[in-house]
Design a protein around this motif. Structure first.
Motif, PDB file in Angstrom:
ATOM      1  N   SER A  46      -6.491  -0.374   3.689  1.00 15.92           N
ATOM      2  CA  SER A  46      -5.502  -0.025   4.704  1.00 15.92           C
ATOM      3  C   SER A  46      -6.118  -0.027   6.095  1.00 15.92           C
ATOM      4  O   SER A  46      -5.502  -0.514   7.058  1.00 15.92           O
ATOM      5  N   SER A 103       1.208  -1.463   5.542  1.00 18.28           N
ATOM      6  CA  SER A 103       0.273  -2.200   6.397  1.00 18.28           C
ATOM      7  C   SER A 103      -0.159  -3.523   5.786  1.00 18.28           C
ATOM      8  O   SER A 103      -0.886  -4.287   6.422  1.00 18.28           O
ATOM      9  N   ARG A 159       0.827  -1.211   0.000  1.00 15.24           N
ATOM     10  CA  ARG A 159       0.000   0.000   0.000  1.00 15.24           C
ATOM     11  C   ARG A 159       0.864   1.264   0.000  1.00 15.24           C
ATOM     12  O   ARG A 159       0.588   2.220  -0.707  1.00 15.24           O
TER      13      ARG A 159
END
Length: 520
Positions: free
Chosen positions: A194, A260, A146
Motif C-alpha cells: 500500500s 490504492s 487492498r
C-alpha cells in the motif's frame, strides 16, 4: 487484445531494457517493458507519451501524470491518514501475538496444562497463522484490492479475538489464536504494498520506517500489557482488551482506508465509463480478460515461485531468522528473568523494554539514513536508482544482532546486574529492525509490481520461523544454558553477515541473470 507497453523497473535495469513475457501483478500478460511506476508515467506503469505503439482509444488508463485518482497524486493528508491507519493495525496485530506470552503460565494453570512447549504454543501458533494468511490475502488483494482485504480482515480479527476471550478449552483457544493470526497477517502482507502504491521510490524509505514501527514495536508492548493485566484481571482480559482495541481500529479502517491498488482503481473506472458512455468495448489498461479463477490460481502460486529466486529466498531467510530471535526472547524472558533474577510476572514483561528501545533506535536510524543514502549512491553512480542502494543500511545494522545475542546470553548466564542483559537485548533490537525494515524496502523496490506477492513470500518464511523456533527455546536453554544457547543463535547470524555485501555488489547481476530470471 492489443499490445500494451508498460514501463516498470524491477526487472529492467539495463540501459536497453529487454522484453519479457510476464504479468503486472498477474493482470497484464502481454510482453511488457518494465519500469517502476512514477508520477510521470502513472501508477499503472503505462509508458509516457511517444513511447511504444499508439494508444488504443478503448483502453482506460489514468488521465496523465497528474490524475487525482492516481494514488501517487493523492493529497498528502490523505496519504498520511492511510499510512497512519495501516501502521496502527500493523501495531495492534503483533501486540496480539505476544500479549499471551506473559499469560502463558496462567493459561496453562487454568486448563491444567503442564507441557512448557504447549504453553509457548499459545503465543507461536499466532505466528503460524501469520504464515498461512498471505496464501489467500495476497492473491485476493490482487484481484479485489487492498481496501476490501483490510476491512474484511479487521472484522475477522475482532471476531476471533472475542472468541479467544470466551474460549472454554485449550484446544479451542489454540484454534482461535491460529485464526486470529491469519486475519492479523493482513497488514504485514499488504502494508508495504500500500505504501508502494502511494509513495514514490525516493521517499519510500522514510514512509516505510513509520509503517515498520508497528510490526517491530508491537511485539514488545504485548508482554508488558500481559505481564500486568493478567495478575490484575486474569488472562481472559488480555483478549478482551484486544477485542475492544480492534473494534476501535476497525472503525478507523472503514473510515480512512481507500483503495490504492491501480488494477482495482482502473477496473472501477472502466465499469463507470462503460455505464456512462454505453461503450462495452472499453477495457482497463491492466486487464487481460482472464477469469478471476484463473487469475487467482496464477497469483496464489506466485509467492512460492518468487522464493526460488536466490535474492528473495536468502534475504527472506535472513529476516526470518533474526525476526524469530525476537519471539524467542519474548517466550523465554519470563523464564530467564524469573529464574536468574527472581522477577515477578509484571517485571518479567518489562524485560522486553530493552528490545523495544533497540527497535526505536533502529527505526530512527533507518528513517534518517535510508533515503539520503540511496539518493547519494544514485547521484554518485550516474543518477540511475537501484534497489541495491538500500543495502548499505543493512550492512551497517547487521553486526548488532550477534553483538546483542552474545552480550545478552553471557551476561544473563553470569547473573550480572539485570540491566546488563537488557542492554544487550537493545543491541539485538537495533539489528532486528534494521534487517526487517531494509529487506522489506529492498524487496519492494526490486519487485515493485509484485510487491504483495514478494511480501507474502517474505512473510511465509518469517512467520513460520518465528512461530516454530521459539518452541525449542526452553529445551535449548535447558540443554546449553542461556549463554551457549544465545551464542549458537549468534553464530548463525554471523553466517548471514556477508549476504547484504554480496547482494550490494552482485544483486543486480543476479536479478538480470537468465539463469534466475523467471515468469513470476
Amino acid at each position: 487484445m492489443s499490445k500494451l507497453t508498460t514501463t516498470i523497473e524491477p526487472h529492467d535495469t539495463s540501459n536497453a531494457p529487454a522484453r519479457y513475457e510476464t504479468d503486472v501483478e498477474g493482470f497484464t500478460s502481454e510482453k511488457t517493458q518494465y519500469k517502476e511506476p512514477t508520477k510521470e508515467n502513472g501508477s499503472s506503469g503505462r509508458s509516457s507519451e511517444g513511447e511504444g505503439p499508439p494508444q488504443d482509444p478503448n483502453i482506460v488508463d489514468f488521465d496523465g501524470p497528474d490524475d487525482p485518482e492516481n494514488p501517487l497524486n493523492w493529497p498528502e493528508a490523505r496519504k498520511a491518514r492511510s499510512i497512519v491507519i495501516v501502521s496502527l493495525i500493523a501495531l495492534l496485530s503483533p501486540i496480539g501475538s505476544t500479549i499471551s506470552a506473559s499469560a502463558a503460565a496462567s493459561i496453562m494453570q487454568h486448563f491444567k496444562i503442564t507441557d512448557k512447549t504447549l504453553g509457548a504454543f499459545v503465543t507461536t501458533i499466532y505466528l503460524i497463522g501469520f504464515a498461512f494468511g498471505p496464501f489467500v490475502i495476497a492473491p485476493l488483494s490482487e484481484l479485489y484490492g487492498r481496501a476490501i482485504m483490510f476491512r474484511s480482515c479487521a472484522v475477522l480479527f475482532l471476531i476471533f479475538n472475542l472468541a479467544c476471550a470466551v474460549s472454554n478449552s485449550f484446544a479451542s483457544l489454540i484454534v482461535y489464536r491460529l485464526l486470529t493470526g491469519i486475519a492479523g497477517s493482513c497488514p504485514g502482507t499488504l502494508g508495504a504494498s500500500s505504501i508502494g502504491d502511494m509513495i514514490m521510490r525516493e521517499k519510500r524509505g522514510s514512509a516505510m520506517s513509520i509503517y515498520i514501527m508497528g510490526p517491530v514495536i508491537g511485539p514488545t508492548i504485548g508482554p508488558i500489557i500481559g505481564g500486568y493485566l493478567t495478575p490484575a484481571a486474569g488472562w481472559r482480559w488480555d483478549f478482551w482488551l484486544m477485542t475492544i482495541s480492534s473494534g476501535v481500529v476497525t472503525v478507523f479502517v472503514f473510515l480512512f482506508i481507500h483503495e490504492s491498488y491501480p488494477y482495482v482503481i482502473l477496473k472501477k473506472k472502466t465499469a463507470r465509463l462503460r455505464k456512462e458512455t454505453g461503450n462495452q468495448n472499453l477495457r482497463s489498461a491492466l486487464d487481460t480478460g482472464k477469469t478471476p479463477k484463473k487469475l487467482f490460481a496464477f497469483a496464489i502460486l506466485r509467492p512460492f515461485k518468487m522464493l526460488i529466486s536466490p535474492i528473495v529466498f536468502l534475504l527472506s531467510a535472513y529476516s526470518a531468522v533474526v525476526y524469530s530471535y525476537a519471539y524467542l526472547c519474548f517466550t523465554t524472558f519470563p523464564r530467564v528473568f524469573k529464574v536468574q533474577y527472581g522477577f515477578g510476572s509484571g517485571p518479567s514483561g518489562l524485560a522486553s523494554m530493552g528490545l523495544g528501545v533497540g527497535f526505536v533506535v533502529g527505526i530512527f536510524f533507518i528513517g534518517a539514513v535510508s533515503d539520503p543514502w540511496s539518493a547519494y549512491l544514485t547521484k554518485k553512480n550516474g543518477g540511475r536508482p537501484k534497489p541495491e542502494y538500500r543495502l548499505p543500511t543493512l550492512i551497517a545494522g547487521a553486526v548488532f544482532v550477534p553483538i546483542g545475542l552474545f552480550w545478552y546470553g553471557w551476561s544473563a548466564e553470569s547473573k550480572t546486574h539485570w540491566i546488563v542483559p537488557i542492554i544487550g537485548t537493545g543491541f539485538l533490537g537495533i539489528g532486528i529492525v534494521t534487517a526487517y525494515s531494509t529487506t522489506t524496502t529492498y524487496l519492494v523496490d526490486a519487485y515493485t509490481v509484485y510487491s504483495a506477492s514478494v511480501m507474502a513470500a517474505n512473510t511465509i518464511l518469517r512467520c513460520l520461523t518465528g512461530g516454530l523456533l521459539p518452541l525449542a527455546g526452553n529445551d535449548m536453554f535447558d540443554a546449553l544454558g542461556v549463554g551457549w544457547g544465545n551464542s549458537v543463535l549468534g553464530f548463525i547470524s554471523l553466517g548471514f553477515l556477508p549476504l547484504p555485501l554480496l547482494f550490494y555488489f552482485y544483486g543486480e547481476r543476479i536479478r538480470e541473470s537468465r539463469r534466475f530470471k523467471m515468469d513470476f
